[in-house]
Design a protein around this motif. Structure first.
Motif, PDB file in Angstrom:
ATOM      1  N   PRO A 498     -15.838 -11.081 -15.639  1.00  0.00           N
ATOM      2  CA  PRO A 498     -14.970 -10.048 -15.045  1.00  0.00           C
ATOM      3  C   PRO A 498     -15.701  -9.231 -13.986  1.00  0.00           C
ATOM      4  N   PHE A 499     -15.000  -8.941 -12.908  1.00  0.00           N
ATOM      5  CA  PHE A 499     -15.563  -8.133 -11.824  1.00  0.00           C
ATOM      6  C   PHE A 499     -14.452  -7.291 -11.212  1.00  0.00           C
ATOM      7  N   LYS A 500     -14.852  -6.243 -10.520  1.00  0.00           N
ATOM      8  CA  LYS A 500     -13.883  -5.368  -9.866  1.00  0.00           C
ATOM      9  C   LYS A 500     -13.773  -5.731  -8.389  1.00  0.00           C
ATOM     10  N   CYS A 501     -12.577  -5.564  -7.847  1.00  0.00           N
ATOM     11  CA  CYS A 501     -12.391  -5.714  -6.408  1.00  0.00           C
ATOM     12  C   CYS A 501     -11.335  -4.720  -5.947  1.00  0.00           C
ATOM     13  N   ALA A 502     -11.395  -4.372  -4.668  1.00  0.00           N
ATOM     14  CA  ALA A 502     -10.424  -3.448  -4.079  1.00  0.00           C
ATOM     15  C   ALA A 502      -9.297  -4.262  -3.450  1.00  0.00           C
ATOM     16  N   ILE A 503      -8.062  -3.966  -3.835  1.00  0.00           N
ATOM     17  CA  ILE A 503      -6.891  -4.693  -3.344  1.00  0.00           C
ATOM     18  C   ILE A 503      -5.940  -3.675  -2.725  1.00  0.00           C
ATOM     19  N   LYS A 504      -5.770  -3.765  -1.405  1.00  0.00           N
ATOM     20  CA  LYS A 504      -4.944  -2.788  -0.694  1.00  0.00           C
ATOM     21  C   LYS A 504      -4.044  -3.499   0.313  1.00  0.00           C
ATOM     22  N   PRO A 505      -2.851  -2.924   0.603  1.00  0.00           N
ATOM     23  CA  PRO A 505      -1.986  -3.513   1.634  1.00  0.00           C
ATOM     24  C   PRO A 505      -2.737  -3.610   2.958  1.00  0.00           C
ATOM     25  N   ARG A 506      -2.567  -4.731   3.652  1.00  0.00           N
ATOM     26  CA  ARG A 506      -3.379  -4.963   4.842  1.00  0.00           C
ATOM     27  C   ARG A 506      -2.674  -4.601   6.147  1.00  0.00           C
ATOM     28  N   HIS A 507      -1.385  -4.285   6.102  1.00  0.00           N
ATOM     29  CA  HIS A 507      -0.708  -3.824   7.324  1.00  0.00           C
ATOM     30  C   HIS A 507       0.472  -2.940   6.935  1.00  0.00           C
ATOM     31  N   ASP A 508       1.039  -2.257   7.910  1.00  0.00           N
ATOM     32  CA  ASP A 508       2.055  -1.238   7.648  1.00  0.00           C
ATOM     33  C   ASP A 508       3.325  -1.793   7.017  1.00  0.00           C
ATOM     34  N   LYS A 509       3.643  -3.057   7.291  1.00  0.00           N
ATOM     35  CA  LYS A 509       4.895  -3.631   6.792  1.00  0.00           C
ATOM     36  C   LYS A 509       4.752  -4.258   5.402  1.00  0.00           C
ATOM     37  N   ALA A 510       3.529  -4.322   4.893  1.00  0.00           N
ATOM     38  CA  ALA A 510       3.289  -5.063   3.658  1.00  0.00           C
ATOM     39  C   ALA A 510       4.062  -4.487   2.480  1.00  0.00           C
ATOM     40  N   GLU A 511       4.029  -3.160   2.300  1.00  0.00           N
ATOM     41  CA  GLU A 511       4.692  -2.574   1.143  1.00  0.00           C
ATOM     42  C   GLU A 511       6.191  -2.811   1.179  1.00  0.00           C
ATOM     43  N   ALA A 512       6.797  -2.691   2.352  1.00  0.00           N
ATOM     44  CA  ALA A 512       8.240  -2.929   2.463  1.00  0.00           C
ATOM     45  C   ALA A 512       8.579  -4.380   2.139  1.00  0.00           C
ATOM     46  N   LEU A 513       7.733  -5.308   2.576  1.00  0.00           N
ATOM     47  CA  LEU A 513       7.965  -6.721   2.266  1.00  0.00           C
ATOM     48  C   LEU A 513       7.905  -6.963   0.765  1.00  0.00           C
ATOM     49  N   ILE A 514       6.917  -6.369   0.124  1.00  0.00           N
ATOM     50  CA  ILE A 514       6.735  -6.576  -1.309  1.00  0.00           C
ATOM     51  C   ILE A 514       7.898  -5.994  -2.102  1.00  0.00           C
TER      52      ILE A 514
END
Length: 519
Positions: A498-514
């Protein structure tokens, strides 16, 4: 439960020793009569053979070292009652497991799995024969590669759920991955009945999967020679998880195999069942006949759909997250291709795949770089054979060293490096480079029939994640980068610690798409 007393244990051990000594003498005699030597391998002790040489972890690396040491692509090991043949090259694996599949397609007895635990009905562990063929046909008929609508719609649905979970709770990415894969497979198998009791079924299936992984280690196969000792010694070989009574094992198997099947039957009676493997298979049965045997086949096949795919795909996607965390340049190249072909106004579809050669190469490298099954499931030779001047005794356990094949530097230069470009030439997939899928999904008649489902699931998940998220090395509260160790745990299924990683939206439209927001 296992306090059997010294006289009982002593009697059984003497009995076992006598059997093993007879087997040892018969094996020596058969080798002498054959006129051919056994394949090379480490020196063997009388009766005990290589019992004390057998590695307990990262076996594939040890086997490969022996192959190099004895300059042979096929090596022989013996333990009391059993010969092991390790195939360290693609040529040897293909020559024997593919070209001679008529005699190399059976399985070991798997005494612990089949007799102690009651999993003899599971397709991967069945001996080659009529029962196996019936179940394989049923699985292939429903999940035929040309019938992709049956699984791709589920894969798209559950990928959408995964994206939302990663958006709202990225720290638990591994749990989300496992639940997405497991939930999708259960939905394909049981339809909406699985959705209603999803958490319970997932937890149960994960428990079963872990027991199966523990039960297929080489140590448990030593008991195939003396099955009467399996119940006594299996807890010592594979841990406390196996300290269960017959009734407890039967209850676990019934909850996993019988209960979800009955749920689908009830929903069909009420007219509420959604499309699934079980529902479709039941629809095809004659109404007026006794279908008890057919029901047994359907339950058996349904049970393997989850077990066959959840652990391997989960491990491969865990490796994908590790690779993207460690190799940001590779991630950026795949995302540039996705932006160019798909854009940022929609999510990737299956129709985009032919136009995403770099992404396809990245998936191939994920599969190759850290193979989820470093050793193939063992085959059993049904009669004496001779290969390259070496005698291979009947009933030998034959194992392909998948890790060695996928780390062959003649096929894959600098194999330890994560390098998707090895599969590309002039911006296209290079068909002259061997596809790791030709190796990782097995050989001959025992090759996995669900390869196309694994591929499409991994493609849509990886393409969708890279389109919408950036995966990076996290930093702690002091601003120090928390680099993953990159270490893996040894096991039947190979996956990172197990390891940690940072996962973030990569562009402005990503959240709306999801979220499916059209505004």
């Amino acid at each position: 439960m296992y306090d059997l007393g010294l006289p009982f244990a002593y009697t059984h051990l003497c009995y076992a020793s006598g059997i093993l000594f007879i087997i040892y003498l018969l094996r020596i005699r058969s080798v002498r009569l054959s006129g051919y030597p056994l394949p090379p391998g480490p020196p063997k002790l009388p009766m005990f053979g290589n019992l004390f040489d057998m590695p307990s972890s990262f076996e594939w690396e040890v086997f490969h070292r022996w192959s190099k040491q004895y300059d042979s692509e096929i090596i022989h090991l013996s333990v009391p009652g059993t010969s092991f043949i390790i195939l360290d090259s693609l040529k040897a694996a293909t020559d024997l497991l593919e070209k001679r599949s008529s005699i190399y397609s059976s399985r070991p007895k798997f005494t612990v799995l089949n007799k102690v635990m009651g999993f003899s009905w599971l397709l991967p562990f069945m001996p080659y024969g009529p029962l196996w063929k019936e179940r394989r046909r049923a699985l292939s008929r429903y999940f035929h590669p040309t019938n992709d609508k049956l699984h791709k719609s589920v894969e798209i649905e559950y990928t959408g759920r995964l994206l939302l979970l990663l958006l709202e709770d990225p720290e638990r990415y591994l749990q989300h991955l496992n639940h997405t894969i497991g939930g999708g497979l259960l939905s394909m198998t049981y339809g909406n009945s699985a959705r209603q009791s999803g958490e319970h079924l997932l937890g149960l299936a994960e428990e079963v999967g872990q027991c199966l992984s523990d039960g297929v280690v080489p140590g448990t196969m030593l008991l195939d020679a003396v099955p009467s000792l399996a119940r006594i010694l299996s807890p010592l070989l594979v841990g406390a998880r196996f300290r269960r009574s017959n009734q407890e094992w039967e209850a676990l198997v019934s909850r996993f195999r019988d209960v979800p099947f009955r749920d689908v039957q009830e929903m069909r009676t009420e007219g509420l069942a959604s499309p699934s493997f079980v529902s479709a298979a039941l629809d095809q049965l004659p109404v007026s006949e006794n279908n008890e045997e057919q029901h047994r086949i359907i339950k058996d096949v349904a049970g393997i759909i989850f077990i066959g795919g959840s652990g391997t795909m989960g491990s491969a996607l865990h490796t994908f997250f590790l690779a993207m965390t460690l190799f940001s340049d590779t991630q950026a190249k795949a995302q540039e291709e996705l932006d160019r072909v798909v854009g940022q106004d929609r999510l990737p579809s299956f129709d985009d795949e032919p136009n995403l050669p770099y992404l396809s190469a990245l998936i191939k490298e994920v599969i190759r770089w850290r193979a989820v099954g470093p050793l193939g499931l063992p085959h059993v030779l049904e009669k004496d054979d001779v290969y390259n001047g070496y005698f291979i005794p009947a009933q030998s356990v034959v194992i392909s060293n998948v890790w060695a094949i996928l780390n062959n530097d003649n096929e894959y230069p600098d194999p330890g490096t994560f390098q998707p470009e090895r599969f590309l030439k002039d911006g296209r997939l290079d068909t002259s480079v061997r596809d790791p899928s030709d190796v990782i999904f097995g050989f001959g008649r025992r090759a996995c029939p669900g390869e196309h489902i694994a591929h499409s699931t991994m493609y849509i998940i990886i393409a969708s994640i890279l389109s919408t998220f950036k995966i990076a090395t996290p930093v702690d509260e002091k601003g120090v980068r928390m680099e993953p160790s990159g270490e893996y745990q040894s096991g039947v299924t190979f996956q990172p610690l197990p390891f940690k990683c940072a996962i973030k939206p990569r562009h402005d439209k990503a959240e709306a798409l999801i979220r499916g927001d059209d505004t």
